[in-house]
Design a protein around this motif. Structure first.
Motif, mmCIF file in Angstrom:
data_model
loop_
_atom_site.group_PDB
_atom_site.id
_atom_site.type_symbol
_atom_site.label_atom_id
_atom_site.label_comp_id
_atom_site.label_asym_id
_atom_site.label_seq_id
_atom_site.Cartn_x
_atom_site.Cartn_y
_atom_site.Cartn_z
ATOM 1 N N ASN A 269 60.857 27.389 36.581
ATOM 2 C CA ASN A 269 60.836 26.806 37.935
ATOM 3 C C ASN A 269 62.237 26.974 38.501
ATOM 4 N N THR B 52 54.580 28.124 31.374
ATOM 5 C CA THR B 52 55.330 29.381 31.503
ATOM 6 C C THR B 52 55.691 30.016 30.153
ATOM 7 N N GLU C 210 59.953 22.627 44.367
ATOM 8 C CA GLU C 210 58.966 22.188 43.387
ATOM 9 C C GLU C 210 59.390 20.819 42.852
#
Ligand SMILES: NC(=O)c1ccc[n+]([C@@H]2O[C@H](COP(=O)([O-])OP(=O)(O)OC[C@H]3O[C@@H](n4cnc5c(N)ncnc54)[C@H](OP(=O)(O)O)[C@@H]3O)[C@@H](O)[C@H]2O)c1
Length: 282
Positions: free
Chosen positions: A170, A202, A280
């Motif tokens: 991120n 991820t 985010e």
């Protein structure tokens, strides 16, 4: 060990996160041991919030820090958006101070933006600073536009840090926010720096490039993720762990220096953003 200066305090670049800690009685002793292992490995910043377990994380932190001198630590707490008003903030702050068992916080963050006008929140944070109950204040989950607005509010430039989501999976804020904060000399506190134990989808720690870099340094892939997160001068990361061994490992990641070749190799598998990405948040 890399250090970052926040509100005039020079701090090791890895601190201690505490979200979800204190929620389960059976884990209590282990969680206290993990926080203490972090402090004994050199961590000074401990991050908590009134939101975390409705005060349970703050109470756990209070228990964990009993053996240490208060002035050696740098305790960060956060006020919920609904409590960030003239009428409610001091009551929230008093409750949080009581939970932690301290009479001041080193840094008090506005957890995320809500409905209260920024000018009112900042005025109240500034007033509370005068009482001595907080030494400094900052914000969390702010993007560039939010910081610009903040800096235009009376007293807004007294903000001492912004705490945002930042890890290899991120890394949207690499596009503009990090350089904006460097330009304004505003430290970034990176939350969820190991992508919540690599559970944000991820698969960072099983990546071959990360694993190879870890092997070359004789460290764990988690430590590589942390070393990457704090590679900028003004970034401090706050991994959370309930495992004393992980806690020590995490703090020691502050000593790892990734080479420019390693950083370039990481960029090939987890590329930097090429355009603006909406902030985010978790
Ligand atoms: N301001 C905000 O809005 C905001 C939002 C989210 C989080 N935060 C703060 O940031 C802190 C960190 O974020 P987070 O808790 O979301 O996620 P995180 O620190 O990225 O991940 C925590 C998870 O990673 C695992 N872990 C940590 N170090 C490890 C290691 N060396 N080896 C293997 N596993 C490891 C932990 O498991 P083990 O217990 O097994 O080690 C835990 O499950 C929070 O605790 C909180 O203080 C702030």
């Amino acid at each position: 060990m890399k250090t970052v200066t926040i509100a005039g305090r020079k701090l090791p670049a890895i601190g201690i996160g505490t979200w979800h800690m204190g929620d389960q009685n059976r884990l209590r002793e282990q969680e206290i041991a993990a926080i203490r292992a972090g402090v004994e490995a050199g961590a000074r910043l401990i991050d908590t919030a009134e939101m975390y377990g409705n005060g349970r994380s703050e109470q756990l932190v209070g228990e964990a820090i009993k053996p240490y001198s208060r002035e050696d630590l740098f305790i960060v707490d956060k006020v919920l958006p609904t409590n960030a008003s003239r009428q409610r903030m001091e009551r929230s702050l008093d409750r949080s101070l009581k939970n932690v068992g301290t009479d001041y916080f080193d840094l008090y963050l506005y957890h995320w933006r809500g409905m209260i006008p920024l000018s009112e929140t900042v005025a109240e944070l500034e007033r509370l600073k005068q009482t001595g109950k907080i030494k400094a204040w900052g914000v969390s989950n702010f993007d560039v536009a939010d910081l610009e607005e903040l800096f235009n509010v009376v007293g807004g430039k007294n903000c001492q840090a912004n705490e945002d989501l930042y890890n290899l999976g991120n890394r949207g804020i690499d596009y503009d926010l990090i350089s904006y904060q460097v330009q304004h000399n505003l430290p970034l506190i990176a939350y969820s720096p190991v992508a919540q134990g690599d559970s944000l989808g991820t698969n960072l720690t099983s990546n071959q490039v990360i694993k190879e870099i870890a092997t070359n340094h004789g460290v764990s892939p988690y430590q590589v993720l942390l070393a990457w997160t704090i590679r900028h001068p003004q970034v401090l990361a706050i991994p959370q762990t309930s495992n004393p061994k992980h806690a020590k490992e995490n703090i020691l990641a502050g000593e790892i220096k990734l080479t420019s070749d390693e950083l370039a190799a990481i960029d090939t598998v987890f590329p930097a953003p090429k355009k603006k990405v909406g902030l985010e948040m978790l």
